[in-house]
Design an enzyme around this catalytic site. Structure first.
Site, PDB file in Angstrom:
ATOM      1  N   SER A   1       6.811  29.425 -11.555  1.00  0.00           N
ATOM      2  CA  SER A   1       6.498  29.358 -10.118  1.00  0.00           C
ATOM      3  C   SER A   1       6.950  30.660  -9.471  1.00  0.00           C
ATOM      4  CB  SER A   1       7.277  28.187  -9.496  1.00  0.00           C
ATOM      5  OG  SER A   1       7.239  28.226  -8.081  1.00  0.00           O
TER       6      SER A   1
ATOM      7  N   TYR B   1      14.842  22.922  -7.089  1.00  0.00           N
ATOM      8  CA  TYR B   1      13.551  23.313  -7.680  1.00  0.00           C
ATOM      9  C   TYR B   1      13.607  24.781  -8.106  1.00  0.00           C
ATOM     10  CZ  TYR B   1       8.440  24.011  -8.026  1.00  0.00           C
ATOM     11  OH  TYR B   1       7.172  24.299  -8.463  1.00  0.00           O
TER      12      TYR B   1
END
Ligand code: NAP
Length: 257
Positions: A148, A161
């Site tokens: 990501s 995250y």
């Protein structure tokens, strides 16, 4: 070695497992791999979602099957990989399953931390190791971990995250270092912001959307189709000397402040 450069991108005759591919980015990656010629094994926990994804891709003429298991359950992962391999060797693994839980860190619920880490990080170790143990004796295989922009950059309210995706980036490099000598290619694909279930709260937030589009050099949200060519590249012989690399497909978000 391939006859022409484009032949190196073909996945004809290859078998690929994409975790978390009953929707969102995983489904888009599965579609791209299928269009490049691979047989794709779809995965997720929800039986109905998985059956629907199978139906959709079959209707598009792609070669697909399903294997439902929870990527956080090591015993279930190992049994599923054995079942898949009993039907034929896996050439490609995409570790895509992942979740997001947003909350300021001081209010974060401990069980949420464990659920997020096990879904986003343990899973890549569990599935990656189970599949690598099959690929190593064959001396070939492509593994792609879905990282990501948060493998590089943080934002308020998503520290766990960010920690999981930062760790996944480094796990990708570690896998490449340990498994590259056995003939495996292990790389990461780092999406920017894409419209899926995981981001629907952000999509529905006009100030966020305006901020995001304004700071993205390409000036838009990502569409899942934008990731297709990149996954085919990383999963194919075209990436034969690419190892331990994270390819960001993010409209330039990681390039700018
Ligand atoms: P999504 O739309 O929520 O889809 C997640 C998929 O993973 C679903 O198929 C879900 O099916 C499956 N899944 C979740 N937990 C699982 C588990 N324990 N075992 C097996 N399957 C599981 O999410 P997405 O946006 O497509 O995200 C996919 C990946 O891309 C994630 O790793 C995410 O972090 C990453 N990513 C997304 C974006 C973005 O903008 N959307 C950006 C960067 C990176 P079930 O719930 O039925 O199991």
């Amino acid at each position: 070695m391939s006859a022409t450069v484009l032949d190196a991108f073909s996945l004809q005759g290859r078998r690929a497992l994409v975790t978390g591919s009953s929707g969102g980015i995983g489904l888009g990656l599965a579609r791209a791999l299928g269009q490049a010629g691979a047989h794709v094994i779809l995965n997720g926990r929800g039986a109905d979602k998985l059956a629907h994804a199978l139906e959709v891709l079959r209707a598009e003429g792609l070669s697909v099957s399903i294997e439902s298991f929870d990527v956080t359950d090591m015993a279930a992962v190992s049994a599923a990989v054995d079942r898949i391999e009993a039907r034929g060797p896996l050439d490609i693994l995409v570790n895509n399953a992942g979740i997001q839980i947003r909350n300021p860190l001081e209010q974060f619920v401990d069980d949420d931390w464990r659920r997020l880490m096990s879904t986003n990080l343990d899973s890549a170790y569990f599935v990656g190791k189970a599949v690598a143990l099959k690929m190593i004796p064959r001396g070939r295989g492509h593994i792609v971990n879905i990282c990501s922009v948060q493998s590089e950059l943080g934002r308020p309210g998503i520290a766990p995250y960010t920690a999981s995706k930062g760790a996944l980036k480094m796990l990708t490099k570690g896998m490449a270092i340990d498994w590259g000598p056995h003939g495996l290619n292990v790389n990461g694909l780092g999406p920017g912001y894409f419209k899926t279930e995981l981001t629907k709260k952000l999509v529905a937030d006009p100030p966020f959307s305006a901020w995001l589009v304004g700071r993205t050099p390409s000036r838009r949200w990502g569409e899942v189709e934008d990731l297709g060519p990149a996954i085919v590249f990383l999963a194919s012989d075209a990436a034969r000397f690419v190892n331990g690399h994270i390819l960001y497909v993010d409209g330039g978000v990681t390039a700018t402040l």
